[in-house]
Design a protein around this motif. Sequence first.
Motif, PDB file in Angstrom:
ATOM      1  N   LYS A  87     -45.693 -11.461  11.861  1.00 21.32           N
ATOM      2  CA  LYS A  87     -45.181 -12.823  12.029  1.00 21.32           C
ATOM      3  C   LYS A  87     -44.530 -13.258  10.731  1.00 21.32           C
ATOM      4  N   HIS A  88     -43.305 -13.746  10.833  1.00 23.62           N
ATOM      5  CA  HIS A  88     -42.762 -14.364   9.621  1.00 23.62           C
ATOM      6  C   HIS A  88     -43.079 -15.841   9.674  1.00 23.62           C
ATOM      7  N   THR A  91     -39.996 -21.127   8.365  1.00 30.97           N
ATOM      8  CA  THR A  91     -39.427 -21.781   7.182  1.00 30.97           C
ATOM      9  C   THR A  91     -39.337 -23.266   7.457  1.00 30.97           C
ATOM     10  N   GLU A 106     -27.183 -17.571  11.473  1.00 34.55           N
ATOM     11  CA  GLU A 106     -27.086 -16.189  11.000  1.00 34.55           C
ATOM     12  C   GLU A 106     -28.385 -15.752  10.340  1.00 34.55           C
ATOM     13  N   GLU A 107     -28.946 -16.665   9.579  1.00 31.82           N
ATOM     14  CA  GLU A 107     -30.218 -16.418   8.891  1.00 31.82           C
ATOM     15  C   GLU A 107     -31.317 -16.090   9.904  1.00 31.82           C
ATOM     16  N   TYR A 110     -30.888 -12.761  11.402  1.00 32.41           N
ATOM     17  CA  TYR A 110     -31.267 -11.727  10.441  1.00 32.41           C
ATOM     18  C   TYR A 110     -32.774 -11.515  10.448  1.00 32.41           C
ATOM     19  N   MET A 111     -33.541 -12.632  10.479  1.00 33.64           N
ATOM     20  CA  MET A 111     -34.993 -12.535  10.480  1.00 33.64           C
ATOM     21  C   MET A 111     -35.488 -11.792  11.716  1.00 33.64           C
ATOM     22  N   LEU A 114     -34.841  -8.185  11.298  1.00 30.86           N
ATOM     23  CA  LEU A 114     -35.789  -7.618  10.347  1.00 30.86           C
ATOM     24  C   LEU A 114     -37.153  -7.406  11.002  1.00 30.86           C
ATOM     25  N   GLN A 115     -37.536  -8.385  11.805  1.00 30.39           N
ATOM     26  CA  GLN A 115     -38.835  -8.300  12.470  1.00 30.39           C
ATOM     27  C   GLN A 115     -38.904  -7.072  13.378  1.00 30.39           C
ATOM     28  N   LEU A 118     -38.956  -3.880  11.377  1.00 26.84           N
ATOM     29  CA  LEU A 118     -40.280  -3.610  10.802  1.00 26.84           C
ATOM     30  C   LEU A 118     -41.202  -3.018  11.852  1.00 26.84           C
ATOM     31  N   LEU A 164     -34.992   0.658   7.479  1.00 28.56           N
ATOM     32  CA  LEU A 164     -34.775  -0.771   7.706  1.00 28.56           C
ATOM     33  C   LEU A 164     -33.286  -1.103   7.598  1.00 28.56           C
ATOM     34  N   ARG A 165     -32.668  -0.607   6.532  1.00 31.92           N
ATOM     35  CA  ARG A 165     -31.245  -0.931   6.313  1.00 31.92           C
ATOM     36  C   ARG A 165     -30.390  -0.431   7.466  1.00 31.92           C
ATOM     37  N   LYS A 169     -28.374  -2.864  10.205  1.00 29.66           N
ATOM     38  CA  LYS A 169     -26.919  -2.717  10.377  1.00 29.66           C
ATOM     39  C   LYS A 169     -26.566  -2.459  11.842  1.00 29.66           C
TER      40      LYS A 169
END
Lengths: 171, 298
Positions: A87-88, A91, A106-107, A110-111, A114-115, A118, A164-165, A169
Amino acid sequence: MAKKLHENICDEIRFNALFKKHAKDLSNFLYYKFGDHLNPKDKTQDAFIKLWENCKKVAPDKAKSYLFTVANNLMLNEAKHHKVVLKHQQTKPKHHTNESPEFVMEEQEYMQKLQSALSSLTDAQRTAFMMNRVEGKRHKEIAELLGISTKAVEKRIYGALKKLREDIKEL
Amino acid sequence: MKQEDLIKKWLDNSLNSQEFEAFKTLEAFDELTRLDNALQQFKPQDFESNTELEKLQFALKKRTKQQHKWLKPFIQIAAILAICVGFYYFTSNLETNFNTELAQKENILLPDNTTVKLNAKSALAFNNKNWKSSRAIDLTGEAYFKVSKGSKFTVHTSVGDISVLGTEFNIKDRDNLFEVVCYEGSVKVDYNKISRILKPGESFLVLDNKVVEKPKTKNTSPFWINNESNFKSMPYSQVLAEFERQYNVTFSVNDIDANEVFTGGFPHNNLDNALQAITIPLNLAFTKNNNKISLKRE
């Protein structure tokens, strides 16, 4: 061989010291490896209870690996069919922001990427990688905690980063 | 230095300043920084070691309490068993008791049909459970036995034991007085180190710890069975003591020799007659006041 200072950890003071030393690492380890929904804190408690019950059988220098193994097994019993989701934290919305709505969106995207990226790492990769990135632990410390070599830790972390990268992408 | 090596060093937080400058110029720098910042949001919840430790200690305490829970039913069972065993032991060894008060007599039939007549202020006890294996009785006071034939029959008194096979006899075990009279069959008396076998009519008398010889009696049963007391050359104190037992009275005596010998008797059913019977022969006068009787020389 030097004589051991204490035969076992069946002593409240020594046991409490052990808890303060390892409990946080153990809880975080379980979180990185298995995610939040299986309640790593509870499993940490259970592992320490088990250690207390077997305190006479577990030598002090084996206590750490005993804890990690027990907690890991407790998790595995439940974790078989679950997909790991970290869990992130939400924010907090800032009161005044210069960020454009596009940027915010966009942010968020991105999250999410990423989640899921991961989640698709292997348990071993994710655990080592998160210990390194989130807690700033150095390779050597991680190697000690997980009971593997520094080289292996480095490999896992670098492998994780690479994957991850790529995943981010692609998504 | 190669990009990969730089990134690896960055991952281990071991870049020196020169290398860090080189790292900054990497194509991937922006991407890595962004990733790194984003990852910070995946931090686990704070782990408060102290509060977690308190939780653990609480859980452990609860657990140790629970571990003792299995003990409780065991203790309960053990307690019940102990009570049962204790009760059984107590009842199986419990003696059957008979007591007579002042001015009271009682007839008792023992399990083997032996009859016992218990005189006033006497007590008899025997173990019902062991009766078949050993016929034994504890006696204080006075009692008349008609023992049915069988194994050895023993009467324990405070001063001596009397054992028989099947006979009739009277035992009198009072203060300073121990008397056994045999009426039928034969009786064996053990008193201190003296052991004597009595034939019908013979008696064994101990007065003030001294054995006294007595002539044979021709009676077939003691007088008290027929509600009479009879004395032959007995100290007057014993007569008064017996009188007190039969009528539930107390004597106060003035200048009378308690060791004076008395021969005679008194009935158990008429106080005035009885008083006359014991006073006239010795020229005594009595005054009655409820249960108190004072005796004086005339």
